[in-house]
Motif scaffolding. Structure first.
Motif, mmCIF file in Angstrom:
data_model
loop_
_atom_site.group_PDB
_atom_site.id
_atom_site.type_symbol
_atom_site.label_atom_id
_atom_site.label_comp_id
_atom_site.label_asym_id
_atom_site.label_seq_id
_atom_site.Cartn_x
_atom_site.Cartn_y
_atom_site.Cartn_z
ATOM 1 N N GLU A 94 7.176 -3.453 -0.166
ATOM 2 C CA GLU A 94 7.973 -2.421 0.502
ATOM 3 C C GLU A 94 9.226 -2.095 -0.304
ATOM 4 O O GLU A 94 9.601 -0.934 -0.446
ATOM 5 N N SER A 95 9.860 -3.131 -0.846
ATOM 6 C CA SER A 95 11.061 -2.930 -1.653
ATOM 7 C C SER A 95 10.742 -2.129 -2.912
ATOM 8 O O SER A 95 11.477 -1.204 -3.282
ATOM 9 N N GLN A 96 9.628 -2.482 -3.558
ATOM 10 C CA GLN A 96 9.227 -1.752 -4.757
ATOM 11 C C GLN A 96 8.887 -0.304 -4.434
ATOM 12 O O GLN A 96 9.247 0.609 -5.188
ATOM 13 N N LEU A 97 8.218 -0.087 -3.310
ATOM 14 C CA LEU A 97 7.876 1.268 -2.898
ATOM 15 C C LEU A 97 9.142 2.074 -2.605
ATOM 16 O O LEU A 97 9.263 3.230 -3.015
ATOM 17 N N GLN A 98 10.088 1.464 -1.922
ATOM 18 C CA GLN A 98 11.345 2.150 -1.611
ATOM 19 C C GLN A 98 12.104 2.477 -2.896
ATOM 20 O O GLN A 98 12.626 3.582 -3.046
#
Length: 136
Positions: free
Chosen positions: A117-121
């Protein structure tokens, strides 16, 4: 951002390692209890064999042999109870280890999901930051 799930994953990993060690210790104790029990049974068998083998000479020692057999029988009963109780402890520690394994697996999945999720954000923010320059 994903520090909390990773911290939890590391805590669960430490918990799992401790549970694995405790389970191994209980297995070792069970093996020791089994060896002691087997030794007592072996002593009983040897005493009975010696009584049967040399009946003439053993007549002199029948009372002592009978006392020894009673003592060994009591020790066998006691060691059997110790062994059974230890087997229950092994099962209990095994169950605790299983819970720790499931907690670690869940924490690992949660940490992985949080990282994704962090990488996607981050990727979304990079694209959003670059988009206005390309359109204009």
């Amino acid at each position: 951002r994903s520090a909390m799930p990773e911290d939890r994953r590391q805590r669960m990993q430490r918990l799992l390692k401790v549970q694995e060690q405790l389970h191994r210790i209980e297995e070792w104790r069970l093996a020791e209890a089994q060896q002691e029990h087997d030794g007592i049974v072996r002593d009983q068998e040897e005493l009975i064999q010696s009584l049967n083998a040399d009946a003439g000479l053993q007549g002199l020692f029948v009372d002592a042999a009978a006392r020894r057999l009673r003592t060994l029988a009591a020790r066998e009963l006691e060691s059997g109870q110790v062994k059974d109780a230890q087997a229950q402890r092994v099962l209990a520690e095994g169950a605790r280890r299983g819970v720790a394994e499931r907690l670690f697996a869940a924490a690992t999945r949660e940490a992985r999901r949080a990282e994704e999720e962090s990488q996607l954000q981050d990727a979304t923010e990079r694209v959003a930051a670059q988009a206005p320059r390309k359109i204009i």
